[in-house]
Design a protein around this motif. Structure first.
Motif, PDB file in Angstrom:
ATOM      1  N   THR A  97       0.787  -1.352  -0.211  1.00 28.41           N
ATOM      2  CA  THR A  97       0.085   0.133   0.097  1.00 28.41           C
ATOM      3  C   THR A  97       0.931   1.238  -0.049  1.00 28.41           C
ATOM      4  N   ALA A  98       0.190   2.532  -0.151  1.00 24.27           N
ATOM      5  CA  ALA A  98       0.831   3.857  -0.143  1.00 24.27           C
ATOM      6  C   ALA A  98       1.725   3.775   1.160  1.00 24.27           C
ATOM      7  N   ASP A  99       1.229   3.337   2.204  1.00 23.96           N
ATOM      8  CA  ASP A  99       1.710   3.428   3.494  1.00 23.96           C
ATOM      9  C   ASP A  99       3.063   2.951   3.610  1.00 23.96           C
ATOM     10  N   ASP A 100       3.065   1.690   2.756  1.00 26.24           N
ATOM     11  CA  ASP A 100       4.169   0.607   2.947  1.00 26.24           C
ATOM     12  C   ASP A 100       5.414   1.194   2.252  1.00 26.24           C
ATOM     13  N   LEU A 101       4.898   1.941   0.912  1.00 29.89           N
ATOM     14  CA  LEU A 101       6.017   2.543   0.163  1.00 29.89           C
ATOM     15  C   LEU A 101       6.695   3.674   0.465  1.00 29.89           C
ATOM     16  N   GLY A 102       5.823   4.549   1.146  1.00 28.35           N
ATOM     17  CA  GLY A 102       6.567   6.003   1.558  1.00 28.35           C
ATOM     18  C   GLY A 102       6.652   6.735   0.194  1.00 28.35           C
ATOM     19  N   GLY A 103       7.254   7.855   0.320  1.00 34.37           N
ATOM     20  CA  GLY A 103       7.073   8.755  -0.675  1.00 34.37           C
ATOM     21  C   GLY A 103       8.440   8.877  -1.723  1.00 34.37           C
ATOM     22  N   LYS A 104       9.349   7.797  -1.519  1.00 29.28           N
ATOM     23  CA  LYS A 104      10.462   7.923  -2.068  1.00 29.28           C
ATOM     24  C   LYS A 104      10.134   7.956  -3.836  1.00 29.28           C
ATOM     25  N   PHE A 105       9.081   7.195  -4.271  1.00 30.89           N
ATOM     26  CA  PHE A 105       8.939   6.892  -5.744  1.00 30.89           C
ATOM     27  C   PHE A 105       7.772   7.872  -6.175  1.00 30.89           C
ATOM     28  N   SER A 106       7.242   8.659  -5.341  1.00 35.67           N
ATOM     29  CA  SER A 106       6.288   9.476  -5.551  1.00 35.67           C
ATOM     30  C   SER A 106       6.392  10.424  -6.845  1.00 35.67           C
ATOM     31  N   GLY A 107       5.774  10.306  -7.957  1.00 35.39           N
ATOM     32  CA  GLY A 107       5.980  11.267  -9.233  1.00 35.39           C
ATOM     33  C   GLY A 107       6.995  10.797 -10.141  1.00 35.39           C
ATOM     34  N   GLN A 108       7.721   9.682  -9.855  1.00 35.31           N
ATOM     35  CA  GLN A 108       8.586   9.081 -10.557  1.00 35.31           C
ATOM     36  C   GLN A 108       8.217   8.037 -11.711  1.00 35.31           C
ATOM     37  N   PRO A 109       8.922   8.141 -12.755  1.00 34.38           N
ATOM     38  CA  PRO A 109       8.491   6.963 -13.783  1.00 34.38           C
ATOM     39  C   PRO A 109       9.067   5.802 -13.045  1.00 34.38           C
ATOM     40  N   VAL A 110       8.223   4.690 -12.981  1.00 31.63           N
ATOM     41  CA  VAL A 110       8.548   3.422 -12.075  1.00 31.63           C
ATOM     42  C   VAL A 110       8.307   1.942 -12.938  1.00 31.63           C
ATOM     43  N   GLN A 111       9.177   1.109 -12.587  1.00 33.52           N
ATOM     44  CA  GLN A 111       8.806  -0.025 -12.665  1.00 33.52           C
ATOM     45  C   GLN A 111       8.619  -1.003 -11.692  1.00 33.52           C
ATOM     46  N   VAL A 112       7.708  -1.797 -11.705  1.00 32.99           N
ATOM     47  CA  VAL A 112       7.387  -2.612 -10.327  1.00 32.99           C
ATOM     48  C   VAL A 112       7.544  -4.272 -10.779  1.00 32.99           C
ATOM     49  N   ASN A 113       8.274  -5.007  -9.993  1.00 32.95           N
ATOM     50  CA  ASN A 113       8.454  -6.541 -10.331  1.00 32.95           C
ATOM     51  C   ASN A 113       8.682  -7.229  -9.046  1.00 32.95           C
ATOM     52  N   LEU A 114       8.488  -8.416  -9.268  1.00 34.06           N
ATOM     53  CA  LEU A 114       8.656  -9.484  -7.940  1.00 34.06           C
ATOM     54  C   LEU A 114      10.126  -9.765  -7.947  1.00 34.06           C
ATOM     55  N   ASP A 115      10.672 -10.199  -6.807  1.00 36.45           N
ATOM     56  CA  ASP A 115      11.960 -10.903  -6.705  1.00 36.45           C
ATOM     57  C   ASP A 115      11.591 -11.736  -5.669  1.00 36.45           C
ATOM     58  N   GLY A 116      11.492 -13.064  -5.880  1.00 42.00           N
ATOM     59  CA  GLY A 116      10.887 -13.954  -4.864  1.00 42.00           C
ATOM     60  C   GLY A 116       9.665 -13.486  -4.264  1.00 42.00           C
ATOM     61  N   ASP A 117       9.712 -13.420  -2.879  1.00 40.35           N
ATOM     62  CA  ASP A 117       8.407 -12.799  -2.099  1.00 40.35           C
ATOM     63  C   ASP A 117       8.541 -11.610  -1.944  1.00 40.35           C
ATOM     64  N   SER A 118       9.283 -10.470  -2.661  1.00 38.18           N
ATOM     65  CA  SER A 118       9.588  -9.281  -2.610  1.00 38.18           C
ATOM     66  C   SER A 118       9.054  -8.493  -3.680  1.00 38.18           C
ATOM     67  N   ILE A 119       8.244  -7.277  -3.398  1.00 35.93           N
ATOM     68  CA  ILE A 119       8.082  -6.338  -4.594  1.00 35.93           C
ATOM     69  C   ILE A 119       9.059  -5.368  -4.657  1.00 35.93           C
ATOM     70  N   ILE A 120       9.501  -5.243  -5.775  1.00 33.71           N
ATOM     71  CA  ILE A 120      10.770  -4.398  -6.158  1.00 33.71           C
ATOM     72  C   ILE A 120      10.390  -3.133  -6.867  1.00 33.71           C
ATOM     73  N   LEU A 121      10.713  -1.898  -6.577  1.00 36.58           N
ATOM     74  CA  LEU A 121      10.301  -0.774  -7.566  1.00 36.58           C
ATOM     75  C   LEU A 121      11.649  -0.248  -7.746  1.00 36.58           C
ATOM     76  N   LYS A 122      11.472   0.192  -9.201  1.00 39.68           N
ATOM     77  CA  LYS A 122      12.681   0.863  -9.682  1.00 39.68           C
ATOM     78  C   LYS A 122      12.260   2.084 -10.478  1.00 39.68           C
ATOM     79  N   THR A 123      13.193   3.023 -10.394  1.00 43.68           N
ATOM     80  CA  THR A 123      13.038   4.152 -11.261  1.00 43.68           C
ATOM     81  C   THR A 123      13.456   3.913 -12.563  1.00 43.68           C
TER      82      THR A 123
END
Length: 73
Positions: A45-71
């Motif tokens: 959720t937004a609460d889990d993600l914080g504001g680091k990626f807000s407004g950025q172009p992002v790619q989201v994928n899985l690495d095992g059991d973790s959700i990974i966000l990359k700009t």
């Protein structure tokens, strides 16, 4: 979506990719403002993600059991 999601604008609200058991699904967006993201049943959720990626172009994928966000460059 059963597969990947491509958003050529702002991602607001919820994006759920790979809901049919596709752990290789990804979420791409030009401006990340999501309330919730999920891939293959794992979510953040937004609460889990914080504001680091807000407004950025992002790619989201899985690495095992973790959700990974990359700009995106």
């Amino acid at each position: 979506a059963g597969g990947s999601i491509h958003i050529y604008g702002s991602l607001r609200g919820r994006a759920i990719a790979g809901c049919t058991g596709n752990g290789k699904a990804r979420i791409f967006c030009r401006k990340f403002e999501a309330e919730l993201i999920a891939i293959d049943g794992l979510y953040k959720t937004a609460d889990d993600l914080g504001g680091k990626f807000s407004g950025q172009p992002v790619q989201v994928n899985l690495d095992g059991d973790s959700i990974i966000l990359k700009t995106l460059d």
